[in-house]
Scaffold this motif. Structure first.
Motif: not given
Ligand SMILES: Cc1cc2nc3c(=O)[nH]c(=O)nc-3n(C[C@H](O)[C@H](O)[C@H](O)COP(=O)(O)OP(=O)(O)OC[C@H]3O[C@@H](n4cnc5c(N)ncnc54)[C@H](O)[C@@H]3O)c2cc1C
Length: 364
Positions: A171-181
């Motif tokens: 039920x949750x997106x984990x979004x990985x970005x250049x500035x962290x998750x």
């Protein structure tokens, strides 16, 4: 790590307007890949509100945006002249037919009316359609106001935080970005030209959203333009131009060059083509090209915006395909998207807006 209700990818006009609309009701994270919001299409537009622009399928969103743009003080009357050359009256006939049921005030004008609007117009330009309602939009103010409304309502804006990949689990997106998750329950794709790439990075089926390059040149001309000059659009789609401050002219060859998402740059050939076309139309001397730029207008295959949940993932929301009308439609498009997300979509959405026309499911 706190879990946001909504993560919006992209802080251009689309992402900023939706963040402002959702902020009073949901916790919102706004992720932007660049150093600052508005660097891409939103910062490069021609800044007009023209009800006919984008066609009858886009018009309901443009018309429904008028009150909010006007009440906010973002509009200045301009007027648009759709111009055709020669004795061929078919272009203006077709244009008027296309919008016959639209309620837009469109008036056919002949040579005399055209001469009154366009100084030193060349012979042969004898047919036109006058769209009185056309306005200039203060794009920077509109975008800044959306961002400040969002911030005032606790939206977390993160720049230099481009989504690299995202996974949906439990039920949750984990979004990985250049500035962290980051974590969020709903992911909104407002990434403009990058919309398909963001979908792929989230394992969602892309929709063939195609970025097309559009060029504008800022010219110093003789005679200088006056504020009374309308937006002038070739009915054959070969150019448009409008006055800018200090007697300058903004001119576009109305180009649509398919390209990959990126930092669009103008090509000399497009600027030259625009100037050559301008000189077919008016007897104005181009003194200098002061500035030139290009931006990407990104279209779904049917050239209508894509607003709604993905067919293959109900926690992934498309807010993309704003093409050449993403500024003038911003208030109504954000309203439509926010109502969907808040669970208020339905017939009461009102006016002539038909949400199904913009739903991603039309591509299934
Ligand atoms: C030359 C030109 C003239 C135009 N004239 C007009 C006009 O007169 N009137 C009008 O209404 N419209 C006009 N448009 C269209 C209008 O500018 C666009 O429809 C609108 O700006 C689109 O807004 P957007 O937020 O979808 O895209 P953008 O402003 O491009 O914003 C998308 C954002 O997403 C970010 N992003 C991308 N990938 C990621 C990622 N992985 N993670 C995080 N962030 C990401 C980008 O950095 C970008 O800031 C014009 C466009 C151009 C190019």
């Amino acid at each position: 790590m706190s879990c946001f209700d909504v993560a919006i990818i992209g802080a251009g006009m689309a992402g900023a307007s939706l963040a402002a609309a959702l902020a009073p009701h949901r916790s919102v994270l706004l992720l932007e890949a660049e150093d600052r919001p508005g660097y891409h299409s939103t910062g490069r537009s021609a800044a007009f509100w023209t009800e006919s622009y984008g066609g009858p399928g886009v018009q309901p969103l443009t018309s429904a945006s008028y009150d909010r743009l006007s009440d906010g003080g973002y509009l200045t009357p301009r007027g648009a002249l759709h111009l055709a050359e020669g004795a061929d009256t078919a272009l203006a006939d077709r244009f008027l037919q296309t919008f016959a049921e639209s309620g837009i005030a469109l008036d056919r004008i002949g040579r005399q009316g055209i001469e009154a609007l366009v100084p030193r117009i060349r012979d042969g330009w004898t047919d036109g359609v006058w769209e009185a309602s056309c306005q200039d939009i203060d794009v920077a103010a509109l975008h800044a106001d959306y961002l400040s409304t969002a911030r005032a309502n606790n939206v977390a804006l993160r720049c230099r935080a481009g989504l690299q990949r995202a996974h949906f689990r439990a039920g949750c997106w984990t979004i990985e970005t250049k500035a962290g998750s980051f974590e969020a329950a709903l992911l909104v794709n407002a990434a403009g030209a990058w919309a398909d790439r963001v979908a792929e990075a989230c394992q969602v089926r892309p929709l063939a959203i195609q970025p097309l390059r559009r060029t504008i040149a800022q010219l110093r001309i003789d005679p200088p333009t006056t504020a009374a000059l309308p937006l002038i659009l070739g009915l054959d789609g070969s150019f448009y131009c409008k006055p800018d401050a200090g007697g300058r002219l903004w001119l576009s060859p109305h180009d649509e060059t398919p390209t990959v998402p990126g930092d669009a740059a103008p090509e000399e050939v497009d600027v030259a083509r625009a100037i050559a076309r301008l000189q077919d139309v008016v007897d104005w001397r181009v003194e200098v090209v002061e500035h030139r730029w290009a931006g990407l207008r990104s279209f779904a295959p049917d050239r209508l915006p894509v607003i709604g949940p993905a067919s293959d993932h109900d926690r992934f929301f498309w807010f993309a395909g704003q093409g050449g009308f993403g500024i003038q439609t911003a208030p109504a498009a954000a309203d439509l998207a926010a109502r969907y997300i808040l669970g208020e979509a339905g017939p009461e959405l009102g006016r002539q807006i038909e949400p199904a026309a913009y739903a991603p499911a039309r591509f299934d």
